[in-house]
Design a protein around this motif. Structure first.
Motif, PDB file in Angstrom:
ATOM      1  N   VAL A   9      28.732  93.070  56.743  1.00 33.39           N
ATOM      2  CA  VAL A   9      29.516  91.871  56.467  1.00 33.39           C
ATOM      3  C   VAL A   9      29.380  90.865  57.594  1.00 33.39           C
ATOM      4  CG1 VAL A   9      31.167  93.067  55.020  1.00 33.39           C
ATOM      5  CG2 VAL A   9      31.590  92.915  57.459  1.00 33.39           C
ATOM      6  N   VAL A  10      29.633  89.613  57.272  1.00 33.66           N
ATOM      7  CA  VAL A  10      29.556  88.537  58.255  1.00 33.66           C
ATOM      8  C   VAL A  10      30.921  87.884  58.376  1.00 33.66           C
ATOM      9  CG1 VAL A  10      28.646  86.226  58.676  1.00 33.66           C
ATOM     10  CG2 VAL A  10      27.125  88.018  57.942  1.00 33.66           C
ATOM     11  N   LEU A  11      31.383  87.738  59.566  1.00 33.34           N
ATOM     12  CA  LEU A  11      32.598  87.007  59.873  1.00 33.34           C
ATOM     13  C   LEU A  11      32.164  85.777  60.630  1.00 33.34           C
ATOM     14  CD1 LEU A  11      35.683  86.711  60.236  1.00 33.34           C
ATOM     15  CD2 LEU A  11      35.452  88.089  62.299  1.00 33.34           C
ATOM     16  N   VAL A  12      32.522  84.615  60.147  1.00 38.54           N
ATOM     17  CA  VAL A  12      32.075  83.379  60.770  1.00 38.54           C
ATOM     18  C   VAL A  12      33.270  82.663  61.381  1.00 38.54           C
ATOM     19  CG1 VAL A  12      30.963  81.177  60.374  1.00 38.54           C
ATOM     20  CG2 VAL A  12      30.247  83.157  59.075  1.00 38.54           C
ATOM     21  N   LEU A  13      33.145  82.348  62.640  1.00 39.39           N
ATOM     22  CA  LEU A  13      34.153  81.555  63.329  1.00 39.39           C
ATOM     23  C   LEU A  13      33.428  80.472  64.104  1.00 39.39           C
ATOM     24  CD1 LEU A  13      36.315  84.430  64.809  1.00 39.39           C
ATOM     25  CD2 LEU A  13      36.822  83.057  62.808  1.00 39.39           C
ATOM     26  N   GLY A  14      33.961  79.281  64.070  1.00 36.63           N
ATOM     27  CA  GLY A  14      33.371  78.224  64.863  1.00 36.63           C
ATOM     28  C   GLY A  14      32.469  77.322  64.069  1.00 36.63           C
ATOM     29  N   SER A  15      32.104  76.215  64.676  1.00 35.07           N
ATOM     30  CA  SER A  15      31.396  75.175  63.964  1.00 35.07           C
ATOM     31  C   SER A  15      29.926  75.476  63.727  1.00 35.07           C
ATOM     32  CB  SER A  15      31.529  73.853  64.715  1.00 35.07           C
ATOM     33  OG  SER A  15      30.986  73.986  66.015  1.00 35.07           O
ATOM     34  N   LEU A  16      29.312  76.376  64.466  1.00 31.96           N
ATOM     35  CA  LEU A  16      27.902  76.667  64.269  1.00 31.96           C
ATOM     36  C   LEU A  16      27.662  77.931  63.478  1.00 31.96           C
ATOM     37  CD1 LEU A  16      26.352  75.653  67.688  1.00 31.96           C
ATOM     38  CD2 LEU A  16      26.448  74.366  65.555  1.00 31.96           C
ATOM     39  N   GLY A  17      28.703  78.623  63.101  1.00 26.61           N
ATOM     40  CA  GLY A  17      28.553  79.759  62.230  1.00 26.61           C
ATOM     41  C   GLY A  17      27.886  80.959  62.873  1.00 26.61           C
ATOM     42  N   ALA A  75      42.589  87.558  49.210  1.00 24.11           N
ATOM     43  CA  ALA A  75      43.963  88.076  49.154  1.00 24.11           C
ATOM     44  C   ALA A  75      44.245  89.013  50.320  1.00 24.11           C
ATOM     45  CB  ALA A  75      44.205  88.789  47.827  1.00 24.11           C
ATOM     46  N   ALA A  76      43.232  89.779  50.728  1.00 23.04           N
ATOM     47  CA  ALA A  76      43.391  90.722  51.840  1.00 23.04           C
ATOM     48  C   ALA A  76      43.241  90.042  53.196  1.00 23.04           C
ATOM     49  CB  ALA A  76      42.372  91.854  51.722  1.00 23.04           C
ATOM     50  N   GLY A  77      42.639  88.853  53.209  1.00 27.04           N
ATOM     51  CA  GLY A  77      42.401  88.164  54.478  1.00 27.04           C
ATOM     52  C   GLY A  77      41.332  88.832  55.322  1.00 27.04           C
ATOM     53  N   ASP A  78      40.393  89.537  54.678  1.00 22.95           N
ATOM     54  CA  ASP A  78      39.347  90.272  55.389  1.00 22.95           C
ATOM     55  C   ASP A  78      38.127  90.379  54.481  1.00 22.95           C
ATOM     56  OD1 ASP A  78      38.163  91.679  57.443  1.00 22.95           O
ATOM     57  OD2 ASP A  78      39.307  93.511  57.128  1.00 22.95           O
ATOM     58  N   ASN A  99      25.725  90.471  49.909  1.00 22.73           N
ATOM     59  CA  ASN A  99      26.123  89.805  51.150  1.00 22.73           C
ATOM     60  C   ASN A  99      27.560  89.348  50.972  1.00 22.73           C
ATOM     61  OD1 ASN A  99      23.506  90.024  52.099  1.00 22.73           O
ATOM     62  ND2 ASN A  99      22.989  87.874  51.783  1.00 22.73           N
ATOM     63  N   VAL A 100      28.390  89.558  51.974  1.00 23.50           N
ATOM     64  CA  VAL A 100      29.740  89.020  51.980  1.00 23.50           C
ATOM     65  C   VAL A 100      29.978  88.325  53.309  1.00 23.50           C
ATOM     66  CG1 VAL A 100      30.654  90.727  50.356  1.00 23.50           C
ATOM     67  CG2 VAL A 100      30.808  91.169  52.789  1.00 23.50           C
ATOM     68  N   GLY A 101      30.759  87.263  53.271  1.00 19.37           N
ATOM     69  CA  GLY A 101      31.054  86.544  54.496  1.00 19.37           C
ATOM     70  C   GLY A 101      32.304  85.699  54.348  1.00 19.37           C
ATOM     71  N   MET A 102      32.746  85.170  55.474  1.00 19.64           N
ATOM     72  CA  MET A 102      33.920  84.293  55.486  1.00 19.64           C
ATOM     73  C   MET A 102      33.764  83.301  56.618  1.00 19.64           C
ATOM     74  SD  MET A 102      36.767  86.868  57.170  1.00 19.64           S
ATOM     75  CE  MET A 102      37.995  85.679  57.667  1.00 19.64           C
ATOM     76  N   GLY A 103      34.371  82.146  56.472  1.00 20.93           N
ATOM     77  CA  GLY A 103      34.319  81.138  57.510  1.00 20.93           C
ATOM     78  C   GLY A 103      34.941  79.845  57.033  1.00 20.93           C
ATOM     79  N   ALA A 136      36.023  82.180  47.048  1.00 22.55           N
ATOM     80  CA  ALA A 136      37.481  82.067  46.962  1.00 22.55           C
ATOM     81  C   ALA A 136      37.987  81.501  48.279  1.00 22.55           C
ATOM     82  CB  ALA A 136      38.120  83.423  46.696  1.00 22.55           C
ATOM     83  N   GLU A 137      39.135  80.877  48.221  1.00 19.07           N
ATOM     84  CA  GLU A 137      39.762  80.313  49.414  1.00 19.07           C
ATOM     85  C   GLU A 137      40.966  81.156  49.795  1.00 19.07           C
ATOM     86  OE1 GLU A 137      41.932  76.225  50.965  1.00 19.07           O
ATOM     87  OE2 GLU A 137      40.944  76.257  49.039  1.00 19.07           O
ATOM     88  N   GLY A 138      41.047  81.511  51.075  1.00 22.95           N
ATOM     89  CA  GLY A 138      42.192  82.249  51.581  1.00 22.95           C
ATOM     90  C   GLY A 138      43.388  81.340  51.784  1.00 22.95           C
ATOM     91  N   ARG A 139      44.529  81.947  52.055  1.00 23.26           N
ATOM     92  CA  ARG A 139      45.764  81.181  52.254  1.00 23.26           C
ATOM     93  C   ARG A 139      45.645  80.167  53.380  1.00 23.26           C
ATOM     94  NH1 ARG A 139      47.243  86.305  50.947  1.00 23.26           N
ATOM     95  NH2 ARG A 139      47.262  87.013  53.090  1.00 23.26           N
ATOM     96  N   ASP A 140      44.820  80.456  54.377  1.00 25.62           N
ATOM     97  CA  ASP A 140      44.675  79.559  55.516  1.00 25.62           C
ATOM     98  C   ASP A 140      43.504  78.590  55.362  1.00 25.62           C
ATOM     99  OD1 ASP A 140      42.568  81.296  55.774  1.00 25.62           O
ATOM    100  OD2 ASP A 140      42.986  81.848  57.850  1.00 25.62           O
ATOM    101  N   GLY A 141      42.879  78.556  54.179  1.00 20.11           N
ATOM    102  CA  GLY A 141      41.757  77.658  53.941  1.00 20.11           C
ATOM    103  C   GLY A 141      40.403  78.281  54.221  1.00 20.11           C
ATOM    104  N   THR A 142      40.374  79.522  54.691  1.00 20.05           N
ATOM    105  CA  THR A 142      39.109  80.202  54.957  1.00 20.05           C
ATOM    106  C   THR A 142      38.354  80.408  53.652  1.00 20.05           C
ATOM    107  OG1 THR A 142      40.003  81.316  56.888  1.00 20.05           O
ATOM    108  CG2 THR A 142      38.061  82.309  55.894  1.00 20.05           C
TER     109      THR A 142
END
Length: 157
Positions: A9-17, A75-78, A99-103, A136-142
């Motif tokens: 899985v990919v977790l994306v944080l920040g402007s450059l991913g 819904a799980a936030g993960d 592939n799964v990811g978030m950001g 899908a969009e998370g509660r915080d906009g992710t």
């Protein structure tokens, strides 16, 4: 289905991913609404075209499976893989990948997926011919995305 490949899985944080495990940059403003799946499909097929590969066809049933999984992740936030993927795919396929990811946005997550060797391998796998993308969009906009790939249709028995 004879083969199953699930990329990490990919977790994306920040402007450059950047992909999880690399330097995390300051978070950017969250998206107001999850982008449509077409944003990710365009990125997938653009990368394949640049590599001289044919575009991936879409399948409504595969896209529905991907959308349901993205909704569960939001819904799980993960992020996590769909362990039921082999059973959820239409019959007759010999190979599947995911592939799964978030950001914070489609471009950021799509870039992170392509920069990850395992995810890029799925994107550029010449045996894959079909994809279903769910966002899908998370509660915080992710933004949460699932890309389910199918290939190498099994011969009829």
């Amino acid at each position: 289905m004879n083969a199953k490949r699930l990329a990490p899985v990919v977790l994306v944080l920040g402007s450059l991913g950047w992909v999880l495990g690399h330097e995390v940059l300051p978070a950017v403003a969250q998206t107001a609404q999850a982008p449509p799946a077409s944003c990710f499909l365009t990125a997938l097929n653009g990368a394949r075209a640049s590599a001289g590969l044919p575009a991936l066809a879409t399948d409504p049933a595969v896209a529905a499976t991907a959308a349901d999984h993205s909704a569960r992740m939001a819904a799980a936030g993960d992020i996590f893989h769909n362990t039921d993927l082999p059973d959820a795919m239409p019959p007759g396929w010999a190979e599947a990948g995911e592939n799964v990811g978030m950001g914070p946005s489609c471009p950021t997550v799509a870039d992170a997926l392509f920069r990850s060797p395992e995810h890029r391998a799925n994107i550029l796998d010449s045996t894959f011919s079909v994809v279903g993308v769910g966002v899908a969009e998370g509660r915080d906009g992710t933004v949460y995305v699932t890309e389910d790939f199918l290939g190498a249709r099994a011969p009829a028995s």
